[in-house]
Enzyme design. Sequence first.
Site, PDB file in Angstrom:
ATOM      1  N   ARG A  24       0.673  -1.182   0.009  1.00 35.90           N
ATOM      2  CA  ARG A  24      -0.058   0.024  -0.061  1.00 35.90           C
ATOM      3  C   ARG A  24       0.805   1.087   0.002  1.00 35.90           C
ATOM      4  O   ARG A  24       0.515   2.096   0.584  1.00 35.90           O
ATOM      5  CB  ARG A  24      -0.763   0.143   1.231  1.00 35.90           C
ATOM      6  N   ARG A  28      -3.476   6.407   0.763  1.00 33.01           N
ATOM      7  CA  ARG A  28      -4.199   7.751   1.609  1.00 33.01           C
ATOM      8  C   ARG A  28      -3.153   8.416   2.495  1.00 33.01           C
ATOM      9  O   ARG A  28      -3.582   9.469   2.693  1.00 33.01           O
ATOM     10  CB  ARG A  28      -5.615   7.223   2.284  1.00 33.01           C
ATOM     11  N   ASP A  74      -6.841  -2.308  -7.471  1.00 33.65           N
ATOM     12  CA  ASP A  74      -7.499  -3.008  -6.433  1.00 33.65           C
ATOM     13  C   ASP A  74      -7.641  -4.553  -6.603  1.00 33.65           C
ATOM     14  O   ASP A  74      -7.905  -4.800  -7.890  1.00 33.65           O
ATOM     15  CB  ASP A  74      -8.852  -2.161  -5.854  1.00 33.65           C
TER      16      ASP A  74
HETATM   17  O1  1CP Z   1       0.445   0.835  -3.423  1.00 28.97           O
HETATM   18  C1  1CP Z   1      -0.584   0.209  -3.580  1.00 28.97           C
HETATM   19  O2  1CP Z   1      -0.406  -0.899  -2.814  1.00 28.97           O
HETATM   20  C2  1CP Z   1      -1.946   0.542  -3.932  1.00 28.97           C
HETATM   21  C3  1CP Z   1      -2.541  -0.470  -5.061  1.00 28.97           C
HETATM   22  C4  1CP Z   1      -3.405  -1.334  -3.853  1.00 28.97           C
HETATM   23  C5  1CP Z   1      -3.385  -2.597  -3.508  1.00 28.97           C
HETATM   24  C6  1CP Z   1      -2.060  -3.580  -4.030  1.00 28.97           C
HETATM   25  C7  1CP Z   1      -4.701  -0.798  -3.475  1.00 28.97           C
HETATM   26  C8  1CP Z   1      -5.356   0.538  -3.799  1.00 28.97           C
HETATM   27  N1  1CP Z   1      -5.350  -1.963  -3.066  1.00 28.97           N
HETATM   28  C9  1CP Z   1      -4.575  -3.082  -2.961  1.00 28.97           C
HETATM   29  C10 1CP Z   1      -4.845  -4.268  -2.604  1.00 28.97           C
HETATM   30  C11 1CP Z   1      -6.006  -4.705  -1.719  1.00 28.97           C
HETATM   31  N2  1CP Z   1      -7.278  -4.114  -1.793  1.00 28.97           N
HETATM   32  C12 1CP Z   1      -6.081  -5.507  -0.548  1.00 28.97           C
HETATM   33  C13 1CP Z   1      -4.832  -6.593  -0.172  1.00 28.97           C
HETATM   34  C14 1CP Z   1      -3.820  -6.071   0.563  1.00 28.97           C
HETATM   35  C15 1CP Z   1      -4.085  -5.876   2.058  1.00 28.97           C
HETATM   36  O3  1CP Z   1      -4.369  -6.721   2.677  1.00 28.97           O
HETATM   37  O4  1CP Z   1      -4.132  -4.505   2.573  1.00 28.97           O
HETATM   38  C16 1CP Z   1      -7.244  -5.401   0.158  1.00 28.97           C
HETATM   39  C17 1CP Z   1      -7.775  -6.464   1.217  1.00 28.97           C
HETATM   40  C18 1CP Z   1      -8.089  -4.620  -0.644  1.00 28.97           C
HETATM   41  C19 1CP Z   1      -9.683  -4.286  -0.524  1.00 28.97           C
HETATM   42  C20 1CP Z   1      -9.609  -2.813  -0.408  1.00 28.97           C
HETATM   43  N3  1CP Z   1      -9.805  -1.951  -1.125  1.00 28.97           N
HETATM   44  C21 1CP Z   1      -9.677  -2.205   1.147  1.00 28.97           C
HETATM   45  C22 1CP Z   1      -9.815  -2.822   2.464  1.00 28.97           C
HETATM   46  C23 1CP Z   1     -11.302  -2.822   2.797  1.00 28.97           C
HETATM   47  C24 1CP Z   1     -11.116  -3.710   4.255  1.00 28.97           C
HETATM   48  O5  1CP Z   1     -11.469  -4.997   4.105  1.00 28.97           O
HETATM   49  O6  1CP Z   1     -10.948  -3.051   5.154  1.00 28.97           O
HETATM   50  C25 1CP Z   1     -10.030  -0.827   0.872  1.00 28.97           C
HETATM   51  C26 1CP Z   1      -9.925   0.384   1.798  1.00 28.97           C
HETATM   52  C27 1CP Z   1      -9.848  -0.707  -0.713  1.00 28.97           C
HETATM   53  C28 1CP Z   1      -9.742   0.676  -1.295  1.00 28.97           C
HETATM   54  C29 1CP Z   1      -8.427   1.055  -1.751  1.00 28.97           C
HETATM   55  N4  1CP Z   1      -7.645   0.391  -2.605  1.00 28.97           N
HETATM   56  C30 1CP Z   1      -6.121   0.766  -2.861  1.00 28.97           C
HETATM   57  C31 1CP Z   1      -6.426   2.261  -2.169  1.00 28.97           C
HETATM   58  C32 1CP Z   1      -5.315   3.331  -2.341  1.00 28.97           C
HETATM   59  C33 1CP Z   1      -7.745   2.356  -1.442  1.00 28.97           C
HETATM   60  C34 1CP Z   1      -8.355   3.633  -0.688  1.00 28.97           C
HETATM   61  C35 1CP Z   1      -9.366   4.093  -1.548  1.00 28.97           C
HETATM   62  C36 1CP Z   1      -9.747   5.659  -0.999  1.00 28.97           C
HETATM   63  O7  1CP Z   1      -8.557   6.351  -1.268  1.00 28.97           O
HETATM   64  O8  1CP Z   1     -10.724   5.874  -0.682  1.00 28.97           O
END
Ligand code: 1CP
Length: 343
Positions: A24, A28, A74
Site C-alpha cells: 500500500r 491515503r 485493487d
Molecule cells: O500501492 C498500492 O499498494 C496501491 C494499490 C493497491 C493494492 C495492492 C490498492 C489501492 N489496494 C490494494 C490491495 C488490496 N485491496 C488488498 C490487499 C492488501 C491488504 O491486505 O491490505 C485488500 C484487502 C483490498 C481491499 C480494499 N480496497 C480495502 C480494504 C477493505 C477492508 O477490508 O478493510 C480498501 C479500503 C480498498 C480501497 C483502496 N484500494 C487501494 C487504495 C489506495 C484504496 C483506498 C481508497 C480511497 O482512497 O478511498
Amino acid sequence: MKNSKFLRALNLQTHSIPPVWFMRQAGRYLPEYQKIRKNYSNFLDMCKQPKTCAELALQPIDRFDLDASILFSDILTIPDALNLGLAFHEGEGPKFSNPISSPQDIKKLISFDVNAIGYVFKAVEETKNLLPKDLPLIGFCGSPWTLAAYSIEGGSSKDFKKTKSFMANHPTELQEFLEILSNACYEYLRQQVLSGVNALQIFDSWADLLSENELERFSLQYTQQLTDLLKSDPVTSNIPIILFEKAPKKKIDDLVFKNISCVSLYWQENIESVAKNFKNQYAIQGNLDPKVLLESDEIIWKETQKICSIMSEYPGFIFNLGHGITPDINPSKVKVMIDAIRQ
Ligand code: 1CP
C-alpha cells in the site's frame, strides 16, 4: 531488468542493503494522493483512469526512491467484472450492491471476461512507460478465498459472519465459486504479465478467518491451482510469485507453497525463526509492524535495523512492512524507516 535488486532478491541473492518497497505504498497517507483522490467520489472510477493510476503508482517512487513499484488498482476489480456491483463511497470501505447471497447466485454468475477490465492492463502499460527502465512493476490479485469472502459478505466486516455461514451451509457451492475465481485470477495475472509486469503478488488478506483444515480446503488449494496454472503457461512461467498470507491458523513454516518464489510475512510472524526454515527455498519479504511507524524516530530506527540485522545474510531478503501502510502514518516516518535500511 538485470539491474533490479528486487528481482535478484526474488532469485535468492543476498544484498548487504536489502531492496525495499512496502504494501500500500501508494495511497491515503500521501498528501499527493489525496490531492488527486478528491476529484473522484467513487474510488473505482479513479482506478478506471490508466494515466491517473500510473501517476499514483509513481508517487511513492518519486518520493522515496523505492526498489519496486506496484500497479495502482485493487483486488476487487475481479468481483466487479463478475457484475457484483462494486462501489467505494465517501469514507466507507468497498460495498457490493449484488453480493453472492445464495448458491443460485453462483450458478447464474456471468462468465469472467478479462476484457471487461481492460483499464487495468492499460494502467500497467502507462505505468511501465513512466517508470525508470530498471525499476520492476509488481502486478497483483487477491487470493480466490479473499475475493470470495468480500463477494459473499458484500463488503468488508469485522467477523465475516455471512461468509462463515455460507461456508458452513454451502461448502460445495463455495468451492465451485473458488474454482471460478482461481481461473479468473489466472487470466487476470496472465494479462498483467502480457502488459508488462515483472513480478506478481497474491494477497490472502482474509486467511485468518479460516481454521487449520478450512485453510487448506478453501484457501491454499485454490491459490495452488492458480500458481500451477501460472507455472504451466509459457507466458507466466518465469515470473516470480510472492504470496502474502495474513495470520494463517496453521504455522507458516509448515505450509508448503509450490511454485512460489517469495513469502511475504505478516507482522506477527517471527521472521528469525521462519528464516531458518525457509532458507534457500523461498525469498522472504517483511515484516515491520506498520504501527511502529507511529512511534518515535528512535524506535523506528531500532526496529527497522533489528530486522535488517537478523536478515543480513539471508539469501533473498526484501524489506517490507508486515501489512499495508495505514492512512494515519506520516510520510516523514516512512523516510526514517528507509534511511535506517540504507544507511
Ligand atoms: O500501492 C498500492 O499498494 C496501491 C494499490 C493497491 C493494492 C495492492 C490498492 C489501492 N489496494 C490494494 C490491495 C488490496 N485491496 C488488498 C490487499 C492488501 C491488504 O491486505 O491490505 C485488500 C484487502 C483490498 C481491499 C480494499 N480496497 C480495502 C480494504 C477493505 C477492508 O477490508 O478493510 C480498501 C479500503 C480498498 C480501497 C483502496 N484500494 C487501494 C487504495 C489506495 C484504496 C483506498 C481508497 C480511497 O482512497 O478511498
